[in-house]
Motif scaffolding. Sequence first.
Motif, PDB file in Angstrom:
ATOM      1  N   ASP A   4      17.658  24.468 -23.643  1.00 49.57           N
ATOM      2  CA  ASP A   4      16.262  24.397 -23.215  1.00 49.57           C
ATOM      3  C   ASP A   4      15.346  24.817 -24.368  1.00 49.57           C
ATOM      4  O   ASP A   4      15.369  25.974 -24.795  1.00 49.57           O
ATOM      5  CB  ASP A   4      16.064  25.323 -22.011  1.00 49.57           C
ATOM      6  CG  ASP A   4      14.616  25.358 -21.556  1.00 49.57           C
ATOM      7  OD1 ASP A   4      14.023  24.283 -21.419  1.00 49.57           O
ATOM      8  OD2 ASP A   4      14.087  26.472 -21.355  1.00 49.57           O
ATOM      9  N   GLN A   5      14.601  23.877 -24.889  1.00 50.32           N
ATOM     10  CA  GLN A   5      13.649  24.164 -25.962  1.00 50.32           C
ATOM     11  C   GLN A   5      12.578  23.085 -25.945  1.00 50.32           C
ATOM     12  O   GLN A   5      12.781  21.998 -25.381  1.00 50.32           O
ATOM     13  CB  GLN A   5      14.352  24.223 -27.323  1.00 50.32           C
ATOM     14  CG  GLN A   5      14.962  22.908 -27.776  1.00 50.32           C
ATOM     15  CD  GLN A   5      15.674  23.041 -29.112  1.00 50.32           C
ATOM     16  OE1 GLN A   5      16.614  23.822 -29.249  1.00 50.32           O
ATOM     17  NE2 GLN A   5      15.204  22.301 -30.107  1.00 50.32           N
ATOM     18  N   ARG A  22      16.841  23.717 -15.426  1.00 48.69           N
ATOM     19  CA  ARG A  22      17.471  24.622 -16.372  1.00 48.69           C
ATOM     20  C   ARG A  22      17.978  25.849 -15.651  1.00 48.69           C
ATOM     21  O   ARG A  22      17.450  26.245 -14.602  1.00 48.69           O
ATOM     22  CB  ARG A  22      16.485  25.011 -17.466  1.00 48.69           C
ATOM     23  CG  ARG A  22      15.241  25.730 -16.950  1.00 48.69           C
ATOM     24  CD  ARG A  22      14.215  25.923 -18.040  1.00 48.69           C
ATOM     25  NE  ARG A  22      13.028  26.606 -17.528  1.00 48.69           N
ATOM     26  CZ  ARG A  22      11.929  26.833 -18.245  1.00 48.69           C
ATOM     27  NH1 ARG A  22      11.865  26.420 -19.505  1.00 48.69           N
ATOM     28  NH2 ARG A  22      10.900  27.461 -17.715  1.00 48.69           N
ATOM     29  N   ARG A  32      17.902  28.890 -16.965  1.00 48.57           N
ATOM     30  CA  ARG A  32      16.902  29.902 -17.272  1.00 48.57           C
ATOM     31  C   ARG A  32      16.152  29.456 -18.524  1.00 48.57           C
ATOM     32  O   ARG A  32      16.599  28.547 -19.229  1.00 48.57           O
ATOM     33  CB  ARG A  32      17.550  31.265 -17.521  1.00 48.57           C
ATOM     34  CG  ARG A  32      18.602  31.238 -18.623  1.00 48.57           C
ATOM     35  CD  ARG A  32      19.219  32.592 -18.877  1.00 48.57           C
ATOM     36  NE  ARG A  32      20.362  32.492 -19.767  1.00 48.57           N
ATOM     37  CZ  ARG A  32      20.271  32.364 -21.093  1.00 48.57           C
ATOM     38  NH1 ARG A  32      19.071  32.321 -21.662  1.00 48.57           N
ATOM     39  NH2 ARG A  32      21.354  32.265 -21.837  1.00 48.57           N
ATOM     40  N   ARG A  33      15.027  30.053 -18.793  1.00 48.35           N
ATOM     41  CA  ARG A  33      14.267  29.716 -19.988  1.00 48.35           C
ATOM     42  C   ARG A  33      15.104  29.974 -21.244  1.00 48.35           C
ATOM     43  O   ARG A  33      15.631  31.063 -21.437  1.00 48.35           O
ATOM     44  CB  ARG A  33      12.984  30.546 -20.045  1.00 48.35           C
ATOM     45  CG  ARG A  33      12.100  30.196 -21.213  1.00 48.35           C
ATOM     46  CD  ARG A  33      10.849  31.044 -21.208  1.00 48.35           C
ATOM     47  NE  ARG A  33      10.012  30.769 -20.039  1.00 48.35           N
ATOM     48  CZ  ARG A  33       8.835  31.384 -19.813  1.00 48.35           C
ATOM     49  NH1 ARG A  33       8.385  32.275 -20.674  1.00 48.35           N
ATOM     50  NH2 ARG A  33       8.135  31.083 -18.739  1.00 48.35           N
ATOM     51  N   GLY A  34      15.244  28.950 -22.070  1.00 49.01           N
ATOM     52  CA  GLY A  34      16.023  29.087 -23.293  1.00 49.01           C
ATOM     53  C   GLY A  34      17.522  28.924 -23.103  1.00 49.01           C
ATOM     54  O   GLY A  34      18.281  28.965 -24.073  1.00 49.01           O
TER      55      GLY A  34
END
Length: 229
Positions: A152-153, A178, A180-182
């Motif tokens: 995730d980016q 996703r 989680r974020r990242g």
Amino acid sequence: MALLDQIGPVMVGPSSSHTAGACRIALLARHCLLARPRRARFVLHGSFAKTARGHGTELALVAGLCGAFPDDPRIRDAFDLARAEGLQFEFAAADLGDVHPNTVLVEAEADGESVSLLGSSLGGGLVQVSRVNGLDARFSGSYYTLLVLHKDQPGVIARVARVVADDEGNIGSIFSARERRGGLALMSVEIDKRLDQYALDYLTNLPYVTWLRALPEVMQGPFAAEAPS
């Protein structure tokens, strides 16, 4: 309403939802593997769990994982087909949560690879996949589908869409989720055409892409794509 919605799919019965739909869900799972599946576990939920044997759901799932389409007469002898292909399989029943009554979790393994796919049969042979390898997904098998597991980016969705457009593909739907974020994210993209191999190779080799699959239109016949050998 399409003609298919009115007359139902061409299939080996008895049920478009319990047989044809089940077959297509398993067929999508097979195409998520790049090799012939060797082991499989089918976790049946709701109506699937209660009526699987009587409606041929178990046969359809095994046949689909062996690469059969819903109109394939080999569905009647799917267990023999599995033995010939070296596929070991088992069934279980479980409450899979707040999902459609005709839902199955397909867990399949090939040499060095595994996939889990949660799919629901909506009636008339139509299906909806809602989870792949533990991440949310959304695709129907009615279109060529690109599954892209990636880090995730920023910019990944735009890059994939750009490659599809450059290959003259038309996106019908796109869904991304996703963990989680990242963290890891999964993108499911329904496209009107199969991407050319150079486009798939380009996407596969992007540094933030960890897994990519190009699935066929399983609402069509076997001419749409060959199953993995």
